[in-house]
Scaffold this active site. Structure first.
Site, PDB file in Angstrom:
ATOM      1  N   ARG A 109       7.355  18.081  32.823  1.00 24.46           N
ATOM      2  CA  ARG A 109       8.363  18.189  33.884  1.00 24.46           C
ATOM      3  C   ARG A 109       9.792  18.318  33.367  1.00 24.46           C
ATOM      4  O   ARG A 109      10.742  17.826  33.971  1.00 24.46           O
ATOM      5  CB  ARG A 109       8.275  16.993  34.842  1.00 24.46           C
ATOM      6  CG  ARG A 109       6.961  16.866  35.564  1.00 24.46           C
ATOM      7  CD  ARG A 109       6.677  18.013  36.532  1.00 24.46           C
ATOM      8  NE  ARG A 109       5.333  17.890  37.061  1.00 24.46           N
ATOM      9  CZ  ARG A 109       4.269  18.493  36.510  1.00 24.46           C
ATOM     10  NH1 ARG A 109       4.402  19.294  35.451  1.00 24.46           N
ATOM     11  NH2 ARG A 109       3.073  18.323  37.023  1.00 24.46           N
ATOM     12  N   SER A 157       6.791  14.156  44.154  1.00 29.34           N
ATOM     13  CA  SER A 157       6.567  12.932  43.369  1.00 29.34           C
ATOM     14  C   SER A 157       7.892  12.348  42.886  1.00 29.34           C
ATOM     15  O   SER A 157       8.688  13.039  42.270  1.00 29.34           O
ATOM     16  CB  SER A 157       5.690  13.242  42.156  1.00 29.34           C
ATOM     17  OG  SER A 157       4.406  13.610  42.600  1.00 29.34           O
ATOM     18  N   GLU A 175      10.828  11.181  38.225  1.00 28.22           N
ATOM     19  CA  GLU A 175      10.712  12.638  38.075  1.00 28.22           C
ATOM     20  C   GLU A 175      11.841  13.292  38.879  1.00 28.22           C
ATOM     21  O   GLU A 175      12.430  14.284  38.447  1.00 28.22           O
ATOM     22  CB  GLU A 175       9.348  13.101  38.614  1.00 28.22           C
ATOM     23  CG  GLU A 175       9.169  14.609  38.543  1.00 28.22           C
ATOM     24  CD  GLU A 175       7.735  15.039  38.848  1.00 28.22           C
ATOM     25  OE1 GLU A 175       6.785  14.350  38.402  1.00 28.22           O
ATOM     26  OE2 GLU A 175       7.564  16.055  39.533  1.00 28.22           O
TER      27      GLU A 175
HETATM   28  C1  LIG Z   1       6.249  18.379  49.186  1.00 27.61           C
HETATM   29  C2  LIG Z   1       6.560  18.582  47.722  1.00 27.61           C
HETATM   30  C3  LIG Z   1       5.536  18.803  46.828  1.00 27.61           C
HETATM   31  C4  LIG Z   1       5.797  18.998  45.447  1.00 27.61           C
HETATM   32  N1  LIG Z   1       4.754  19.213  44.595  1.00 27.61           N
HETATM   33  C5  LIG Z   1       5.002  19.412  43.286  1.00 27.61           C
HETATM   34  C6  LIG Z   1       3.925  19.663  42.367  1.00 27.61           C
HETATM   35  O1  LIG Z   1       2.753  19.735  42.721  1.00 27.61           O
HETATM   36  N2  LIG Z   1       4.242  19.840  41.062  1.00 27.61           N
HETATM   37  C7  LIG Z   1       5.528  19.807  40.607  1.00 27.61           C
HETATM   38  O2  LIG Z   1       5.761  20.001  39.401  1.00 27.61           O
HETATM   39  N3  LIG Z   1       6.559  19.563  41.441  1.00 27.61           N
HETATM   40  C8  LIG Z   1       6.330  19.371  42.767  1.00 27.61           C
HETATM   41  N4  LIG Z   1       7.379  19.129  43.627  1.00 27.61           N
HETATM   42  C9  LIG Z   1       8.757  19.084  43.114  1.00 27.61           C
HETATM   43  C10 LIG Z   1       9.482  20.446  43.200  1.00 27.61           C
HETATM   44  O3  LIG Z   1       8.795  21.299  44.073  1.00 27.61           O
HETATM   45  C11 LIG Z   1       9.591  21.105  41.822  1.00 27.61           C
HETATM   46  O4  LIG Z   1      10.263  20.266  40.902  1.00 27.61           O
HETATM   47  C12 LIG Z   1      10.321  22.456  41.876  1.00 27.61           C
HETATM   48  O5  LIG Z   1      10.273  23.035  40.612  1.00 27.61           O
HETATM   49  C13 LIG Z   1      11.771  22.298  42.323  1.00 27.61           C
HETATM   50  O6  LIG Z   1      12.354  23.579  42.425  1.00 27.61           O
HETATM   51  P1  LIG Z   1      13.800  23.727  43.068  1.00 27.61           P
HETATM   52  O7  LIG Z   1      14.179  25.171  42.983  1.00 27.61           O
HETATM   53  O8  LIG Z   1      13.858  23.123  44.409  1.00 27.61           O
HETATM   54  O9  LIG Z   1      14.683  22.911  42.010  1.00 27.61           O
HETATM   55  P2  LIG Z   1      15.799  21.804  42.305  1.00 27.61           P
HETATM   56  O10 LIG Z   1      15.143  20.595  42.863  1.00 27.61           O
HETATM   57  O11 LIG Z   1      16.910  22.382  43.086  1.00 27.61           O
HETATM   58  O12 LIG Z   1      16.289  21.518  40.812  1.00 27.61           O
HETATM   59  C14 LIG Z   1      15.452  20.856  39.899  1.00 27.61           C
HETATM   60  C15 LIG Z   1      16.189  20.764  38.544  1.00 27.61           C
HETATM   61  O13 LIG Z   1      16.319  22.064  38.001  1.00 27.61           O
HETATM   62  C16 LIG Z   1      17.688  22.392  37.745  1.00 27.61           C
HETATM   63  N5  LIG Z   1      17.833  23.821  38.096  1.00 27.61           N
HETATM   64  C17 LIG Z   1      17.405  24.440  39.227  1.00 27.61           C
HETATM   65  N6  LIG Z   1      17.642  25.761  39.163  1.00 27.61           N
HETATM   66  C18 LIG Z   1      18.242  25.984  37.953  1.00 27.61           C
HETATM   67  C19 LIG Z   1      18.729  27.154  37.289  1.00 27.61           C
HETATM   68  N7  LIG Z   1      18.664  28.364  37.846  1.00 27.61           N
HETATM   69  N8  LIG Z   1      19.280  27.008  36.049  1.00 27.61           N
HETATM   70  C20 LIG Z   1      19.378  25.791  35.469  1.00 27.61           C
HETATM   71  N9  LIG Z   1      18.944  24.644  36.049  1.00 27.61           N
HETATM   72  C21 LIG Z   1      18.375  24.741  37.269  1.00 27.61           C
HETATM   73  C22 LIG Z   1      18.494  21.470  38.661  1.00 27.61           C
HETATM   74  O14 LIG Z   1      19.755  21.188  38.082  1.00 27.61           O
HETATM   75  C23 LIG Z   1      17.610  20.224  38.682  1.00 27.61           C
HETATM   76  O15 LIG Z   1      17.890  19.433  37.565  1.00 27.61           O
HETATM   77  C24 LIG Z   1       7.134  18.946  44.991  1.00 27.61           C
HETATM   78  C25 LIG Z   1       8.184  18.722  45.913  1.00 27.61           C
HETATM   79  C26 LIG Z   1       7.903  18.550  47.266  1.00 27.61           C
HETATM   80  C27 LIG Z   1       9.045  18.329  48.229  1.00 27.61           C
END
Ligand SMILES: Cc1cc2nc3c(=O)[nH]c(=O)nc-3n(C[C@H](O)[C@H](O)[C@H](O)COP(=O)(O)OP(=O)(O)OC[C@H]3O[C@@H](n4cnc5c(N)ncnc54)[C@H](O)[C@@H]3O)c2cc1C
Length: 305
Positions: A177, A227, A297
């Site tokens: 992660r 999570s 996480e």
């Molecule tokens: C209902 C639900 C289910 C989920 N299930 C899973 C699962 O099964 N497995 C899993 O791994 N995760 C899961 N997650 C967590 C989430 O979906 C993941 O972590 C996903 O990758 C987040 O993507 P995001 O674009 O929303 O990133 P954000 O939450 O906006 O950012 C996450 C991190 O990445 C950084 N970041 C984002 N974009 C960039 C960029 N372009 N350049 C540099 N840094 C960046 C941000 O600064 C932050 O530190 C779940 C979340 C929810 C709400």
């Protein structure tokens, strides 16, 4: 805080694509978070580079977010500039087969393309909500499958390099992660994923199977950030939280889900302080019950006072 002349510089570069004092509750899946001093949505790489330049020259703190599915923003909000690449939407099939996706492409758009073209290998990511940038930075995954398994290369923009740098998989330090080793202040702008030819029906069937499993095991009808804790080696954070008697535990508007104990849901009007208090409560109770030190996480972002 951002002074008036730095605000002018940001507005010169981004026009109406920068806004000030924007509540982050609008940009996180938990629907929680105080204001960001500035919230920027650059249209393209040259605007992004110009924005990074202003942040560097004006010493403004920069926070990148994707779709905010893994972020808990504090009630006090975020210092400096929050940037999102939601306008970076390029997505296409390339040779290999592979797909090229810009950082703001959503999980569902990637899945749709894979199904349409009958490309297999990323079905596991179908229900992981977010953007390609967030997927890469989190090395998102389920079970033993993670983004690192399909990533061929990542495009990064930094304030220093005039051109986008393409980093091959071999130099990317993916961990559980997280992704380490990007250039300082590097922003992920794109990625290319390796896939295998399959059929539309097969890819669709596997995606549907995984989505059905997810909706029967996760509380998808309430705001959450997925999570909250990482799984400790050889165990599951959800199991430990449940064993510590915390399923359904509530502080303010935040509650440990009784569908999936590692999820905290915003069941109505939750503040970040409520979620942080639940996180501390779980750490203490799990440590007392099982001796395990839980690590978050979810990324906690923002001012603490
Ligand atoms: C209902 C639900 C289910 C989920 N299930 C899973 C699962 O099964 N497995 C899993 O791994 N995760 C899961 N997650 C967590 C989430 O979906 C993941 O972590 C996903 O990758 C987040 O993507 P995001 O674009 O929303 O990133 P954000 O939450 O906006 O950012 C996450 C991190 O990445 C950084 N970041 C984002 N974009 C960039 C960029 N372009 N350049 C540099 N840094 C960046 C941000 O600064 C932050 O530190 C779940 C979340 C929810 C709400």
């Amino acid at each position: 805080m951002i002074d008036a002349s730095a605000r002018d510089d940001l507005s010169k570069v981004l026009g109406e694509r920068v806004q000030f004092d924007v509540p982050m509750s609008r940009h996180t899946s938990l629907r929680i978070g105080g204001p960001a001093d500035a919230f920027a949505t650059p249209a393209d790489r040259s605007e992004l580079r110009a924005l990074l330049g202003v942040c560097r020259d004006r010493r403004l703190h920069l926070t990148v977010i994707g779709a905010g599915f893994n972020c808990l923003v504090t009630d006090q909000g975020i210092d400096g500039v929050v940037v999102t690449l939601r306008k970076f939407r390029g997505l296409e099939e390339r040779s290999g087969p592979s797909i090229y996706a810009e950082a703001g492409v959503s999980h569902s758009a990637v899945t749709r393309l894979c199904v349409e073209r009958g490309l297999s290998g990323m079905e596991f990511a179908a229900g992981i909500p977010g953007t390609v940038g967030g997927w890469i930075m989190m090395n998102a995954g389920i079970g033993v499958r993670e983004l690192k398994d399909v990533t061929l290369e990542v495009g990064v923009v930094t304030p220093e390099a005039p051109e986008e740098v393409t980093l091959a998989r071999s130099v990317l330090d993916f961990r559980y992660r997280e992704l380490r080793g990007l250039p300082e202040h590097g922003v992920v702008v794109s990625a290319r994923f390796s896939l295998e030819p399959s059929s539309r029906d097969q890819v669709k069937a596997e995606v549907n199977r995984l989505l059905a499993h997810r909706s029967s095991t996760q509380p998808l009808d309430v705001p959450s950030c997925g999570s909250v804790f990482r799984n400790p080696e050889g165990d599951f954070a959800g199991r430990l939280i449940e064993a510590a008697g915390l399923s359904g535990e509530r502080i303010g508007g935040a509650e440990f889900s009784d569908v999936h104990a590692n999820f905290i849901a915003n069941v109505g009007g939750a503040r970040a302080a409520d979620v942080l208090a639940l996180i501390e409560c779980a750490r203490t109770r799990v440590r007392d019950a099982s001796g395990v030190e839980l690590q978050t996480e979810v990324h906690v972002i923002g001012r603490s006072e």
